[in-house]
Design a protein around this motif. Structure first.
Motif, short mmCIF file in Angstrom:
data_model
loop_
_atom_site.label_atom_id
_atom_site.label_comp_id
_atom_site.label_asym_id
_atom_site.label_seq_id
_atom_site.Cartn_x
_atom_site.Cartn_y
_atom_site.Cartn_z
N ARG A 41 -9.66 15.07 33.98
CA ARG A 41 -9.08 16.27 33.36
C ARG A 41 -7.55 16.23 33.41
NH1 ARG A 41 -12.42 20.43 36.13
NH2 ARG A 41 -14.14 20.16 34.67
N TRP A 77 -6.17 13.46 31.02
CA TRP A 77 -6.28 13.84 29.61
C TRP A 77 -5.19 14.85 29.25
CZ3 TRP A 77 -9.64 13.35 25.22
CH2 TRP A 77 -10.65 12.36 25.36
N THR A 83 -18.51 13.18 30.85
CA THR A 83 -17.17 13.76 31.10
C THR A 83 -16.23 13.42 29.95
OG1 THR A 83 -17.49 13.42 33.47
CG2 THR A 83 -15.24 13.85 32.73
N GLU A 130 -16.94 15.57 26.97
CA GLU A 130 -16.51 16.96 27.13
C GLU A 130 -15.00 17.07 26.97
OE1 GLU A 130 -20.20 18.12 30.12
OE2 GLU A 130 -18.15 18.16 30.91
N LEU A 131 -14.27 16.12 27.55
CA LEU A 131 -12.80 16.18 27.46
C LEU A 131 -12.35 15.91 26.02
CD1 LEU A 131 -12.03 14.53 30.89
CD2 LEU A 131 -11.43 16.86 30.19
N GLN A 171 -12.75 19.20 24.31
CA GLN A 171 -11.74 20.17 24.74
C GLN A 171 -10.38 19.89 24.13
OE1 GLN A 171 -11.56 20.33 29.05
NE2 GLN A 171 -13.77 20.71 29.12
N HIS A 172 -10.06 18.60 23.97
CA HIS A 172 -8.73 18.22 23.45
C HIS A 172 -8.76 17.99 21.94
CE1 HIS A 172 -6.49 17.88 27.26
NE2 HIS A 172 -7.70 17.74 27.75
N ASP A 173 -9.92 18.22 21.35
CA ASP A 173 -10.06 18.11 19.90
C ASP A 173 -9.59 16.73 19.39
OD1 ASP A 173 -10.91 19.07 17.51
OD2 ASP A 173 -9.00 20.03 16.98
#
Ligand SMILES: C[S@@+](CC[C@H](N)C(=O)[O-])C[C@H]1O[C@@H](n2cnc3c(N)ncnc32)[C@H](O)[C@@H]1O
Length: 254
Positions: free
Chosen positions: A26, A29, A93, A96-97, A100-102
């Protein structure tokens, strides 16, 4: 996947370890500026990519991408990136990241870096930071990286420093040699079920050249005097004098 014994063990081990790597994933990223290795060395200290922006518009593959932050840095720099990893939990993971960061352009694929289900000569850059570079057998993943790269393509990978590996036991780096250099290859530890691979420098050079690479750089990473790490195996006083990590940079010339 029809995996050799070490890859089956490493997949199981990394599925267990994955939860411990979510926070670091996380954080990495979320940082725009890449930093490297256990000392989080910035680009001003480790010129890992010699300018990440030169990979804009190129095809890059990360071998053993884990949580995928190196893939995210390359994607933001404009590369078309594929990250491959053997662990479903690490890829969960990474996925998902990515959401989240598109950065939905990154392709994450579950595969072993020793047998990647992608065509020959598909990439301009193959990169690995503590991924295939540690957990795959070099006699399998270096030919595979060579197959995946176009002529002129670059291979950049970060591994534990050779001297650090020679001095390391289960408790971390010791002040004396712990294992022979000659024959260095497969390394296992008493306290987990993973299998690592490390080579002497001369053998890395021989293997890279045998697979059509020219070695362009070997960076030996030095910790700054005020360095801090969460790593359990390295001591900053040692790492200001000897490299705990090194970066190999090779180019496919034929
Ligand atoms: C230290 S982590 C990678 C670090 C990475 N830079 C990151 O973003 O987290 C090592 C990764 O290598 C992967 N790995 C181990 N064996 C592999 C194999 N045979 N093929 C591909 N990936 C592998 C593990 O699943 C793990 O995710």
């Amino acid at each position: 996947m029809n995996l050799p014994e070490h890859a089956t063990r490493n997949r199981a081990q990394w599925n267990t370890w994955a939860a411990d790597f979510v926070d670091a994933g996380r954080r990495n990223w979320a940082t725009a500026e890449p930093s490297w290795g256990i000392w989080n060395l910035p680009g001003s200290r480790v010129d890992f990519f010699q300018g990440i922006e030169r990979f804009a518009g190129t095809d890059a593959i990360e071998l053993g991408c884990g949580t995928g932050y190196v893939s995210s840095w390359l994607t933001r720099a404009g590369a078309r990136v594929t990250g491959i990893d053997i662990s479903d939990e690490q890829l969960r993971t990474a996925g998902e990241l990515r959401a989240q960061h598109d950065l939905t352009d990154i392709s994450f694929l579950q595969a072993s870096a020793e047998a990647v289900p992608l065509p020959d000569a598909s990439f301009d850059l193959a990169v690995s930071e503590y991924g295939a570079s540690i957990w795959c057998d070099p006699y399998a993943w270096i030919p595979e990286a060579a197959r995946l790269l176009r002529v002129g393509g670059e291979l950049i990978f970060l591994v534990n420093g050779l001297l650090a590996m020679l001095c390391m036991d289960e408790a971390g780096i010791q002040p004396a040699l712990q294992r022979p250099l000659f024959g260095l290859h497969r390394v296992e530890w008493d306290d987990d079920d993973s299998v690592e691979f490390h080579l002497p420098h001369g053998e890395w050079i021989r293997l890279l050249r045998a697979n059509g690479f020219e070695v362009e750089r070997l960076l030996e990473l030095q910790a700054p005097a005020d360095a801090k790490t969460t790593s359990t195996w390295a001591d900053s006083a040692w790492a200001t004098k000897w490299p705990t990590e090194e970066v190999w940079h090779a180019r496919k010339v034929r």
